[in-house]
Design a protein around this motif. Sequence first.
Motif, short mmCIF file in Angstrom:
data_model
loop_
_atom_site.label_atom_id
_atom_site.label_comp_id
_atom_site.label_asym_id
_atom_site.label_seq_id
_atom_site.Cartn_x
_atom_site.Cartn_y
_atom_site.Cartn_z
N THR A 408 54.95 30.86 65.16
CA THR A 408 54.47 31.33 63.86
C THR A 408 53.69 32.63 64.07
OG1 THR A 408 52.37 30.13 64.01
CG2 THR A 408 54.24 28.95 63.05
N ILE A 514 50.01 21.67 68.30
CA ILE A 514 49.72 23.04 67.87
C ILE A 514 49.29 23.82 69.10
CG2 ILE A 514 48.23 24.54 66.51
CD1 ILE A 514 47.97 22.34 64.46
N ASN A 516 47.73 27.19 70.17
CA ASN A 516 46.93 28.24 69.55
C ASN A 516 46.68 29.36 70.56
OD1 ASN A 516 44.65 29.64 68.25
ND2 ASN A 516 43.39 28.43 69.65
N LEU A 522 49.91 29.82 65.54
CA LEU A 522 49.74 28.37 65.59
C LEU A 522 51.12 27.75 65.75
CD1 LEU A 522 47.10 27.84 62.73
CD2 LEU A 522 46.68 28.07 65.20
N VAL A 524 54.11 25.36 66.63
CA VAL A 524 54.21 23.91 66.52
C VAL A 524 55.37 23.41 67.38
CG1 VAL A 524 53.11 23.75 64.27
CG2 VAL A 524 55.58 24.14 64.39
N ASN A 569 49.99 23.68 58.71
CA ASN A 569 49.38 24.95 59.11
C ASN A 569 48.76 25.68 57.91
OD1 ASN A 569 49.90 24.75 61.83
ND2 ASN A 569 51.43 26.37 61.90
N GLN A 585 49.59 35.53 56.54
CA GLN A 585 50.68 34.58 56.79
C GLN A 585 52.02 35.29 56.65
OE1 GLN A 585 50.19 30.57 55.20
NE2 GLN A 585 48.08 31.04 54.60
#
Length: 770
Positions: A408, A514, A516, A522, A524, A569, A585
Amino acid sequence: MHRSRLALTAFAACLPLSTLSLVHIHGRDLNAPLLESYDYIVVGCGISGLVVTNRLSEDPSVSVLCIEAGDPDRYEPIIQDPVYVGADIGGIYDWLLSTTPQTQLDGAPRPMPQGKVLGGGSILNAMCWNRGGQDDYDAWAALGNPGWDWDGILPYFIKSETYTPVYSAEIAREYSINYNPLVHGTSGPVQVSYPRFFYPQSTNLFAALNYLGVPTQFDPNDGSSAGAAFVPSDLDPINQTRSDARRTYYDPYVARPNFHVITGQHVTRILIEGVDSNSVVDNPTPGGNEDGNGMNGATSNEGFGFGPAGSTPALDNSTAARLFRRQSPSTSNLRITGVEFAARASDTRRAITATREVIVAAGSIHSAQLLQLSGIGPSSLLDSFGIPVALDLPGVGNNLQDHCLVGTFYPYNNVSYPSPTQLTSNATYNAAAELEYNIFKTGPWTAGSPNALAFNPLPLITNNSASILSGADDQDPTDFLPAGLDPTLVAGYTLQKQSLVRRLAETNVASYEIINNNAGSLTVAVMHPFSRGQCYIRSADPFEPPNIDPRWLANPVDRQVLIEALLFNRQILATPAMLPLQAAQFVPTVDDDEEALNRIINTGIRTEFHPSGTCAMLPLEQGGVVDPHLRVYGAQNLRVVDAGIFPMIPAAHLQAVVYAVAEKPNFVTGELDDIISCVLEPFSKLDIDVNLVLNVFNIRGCFFLSHPKFGSIKLKHKHIGFQIFHDGHFGLKSTVGPEPCGTAIFIVINRSRASGYMGQHNRLDFVQPA
């Protein structure tokens, strides 16, 4: 701190067997030749191979050879310095493998990085050190593997590590880093510790997860693995460099005269008494793939959670078989005599003998490939390439599992927070960080590993968990498996699926992770996949990479988990704790619907570099390949010791698990013909000669002969050396005076009596108290 350099002499790879006296061995006397034979030959010098070789060579009377296809690293900064985590993917220490086209996604193949180097994946990985949950290993035991539950494997997690708590009590409080000293090692080879720099964004994430009902783990390695956690790394706490398998299980022991390692040599076949090969396996294959590498040259480190903005500074199958010896693994007892190997495909194969065992530790991909090339695997597959079927073992190459992930991209725009992306975007910042690392071993260069993670249970992140798991429970086991599987594999998967459905309904079992990176990624990753893949040879040429088909998301339950994870998220980013980071985002966007999320998943799925399960430790009737002692069914002296034996993949980064698995097997320090074994009833202690009591715990296996150095008890002027093994084996060997007399003791056990025979005349009675 000055970094030492090791001068390495190239291996003389093209010599015939008759001139092996000229072969150089890395690490010991560089002029020393290979022996004509070894007690043990270990295939693959990655994590498991080096652990096994090291432990076997602790007995000076045993000779051990470990054969590695890759070369040793040269202590390069890209290997040792944490800041470069992920930068060596796709480089000279990578097999450069790829999957088959993933038709259930977007039809494209994906990279499958694997370490081709002394130390294997421990040289390339992200350095995360966690074990998974107690439920993972209790599930292994429940599938028919006694001794592999959490209590059974915990001593080997402890044995492999030296754990150093975080250096600052203030940091420990701020980042919720706690530890239980009862579950950590203090004298193991691998240094496990924490970086000397922490990004504050980790605390924002943990606070957000807590706000949403996801707890923070007390100690991510104590068996309760669900929730957020700052996991340690395989990191030297003093010099802040990678503590990999080569530097922990090999380098300190190179002076052992019986610890032999050769590199740059590709094992092409396991030699089986009475079983021949076809000519493609046995003979040089010029003009094809010379080194066994794949063609993937990808160098992306997105799999480590960095996302789009990285933070690392700059043949012919028609040959007729010569001999077939098709046997059932339930009744056969094949003897392994050694291995063949060569540096390149066009080189003449060379053979070397193992007098006791061959241990395959080449990783889940190459171990399955090697067994198949040697005639051990699904008979239909071997028949298609003209490979004589020594053992029809359908599980070899099946049950492939992997943690698949989706990256992401939510870049944080609040520049008041230090970001790992500054190491690539700000040359002045990076230069200062490099100087701090080189002088003080502190600062951002110590913090390359993505340590601030979360292992989230499905019921804690969505109200749909019950319906998702109900759907999984309603599936016919064959609905989403590869077509045409042997019934034993279907039976095994049926039990695995039942275990997954039951455990994932709990609030203390992780469904996904997750990852990080503290810069806005983040990522997944599915932790307990329902999908199963395959790893099959695509040629009888041992230098041709196998077909690797992980079949990620072939079972729709795994896709549903990722959809829920991506939606969660959004909730994380909307919490009061995360809003100050000012995340943008981009991938996915804040308003992407499920169709858009599926497109992101289909194009974004990658491996977390955790393929496993292809030589599963399961009962034969469940499609198993090895028994709980990691012995291949149907062979008397062949084992597999690597991630391939996992019956189900645990919710963890796998290196700590592989170290523990490799520490667990007991190898008999005697000729196989001298082993006398029997099944015994559980009991707590034996009263010896009614006068002496020997406490024996958790006994449920077979007796092995042991070396008398482990201790002795006096009994009627005779001595018996004894050893209590961690997995419940109790070994005996008779001695007279300080030296062994070499006479085996035969043991017969029932509920009340154990009888021992020294030679043919001296009988000993061991009576269990009432």
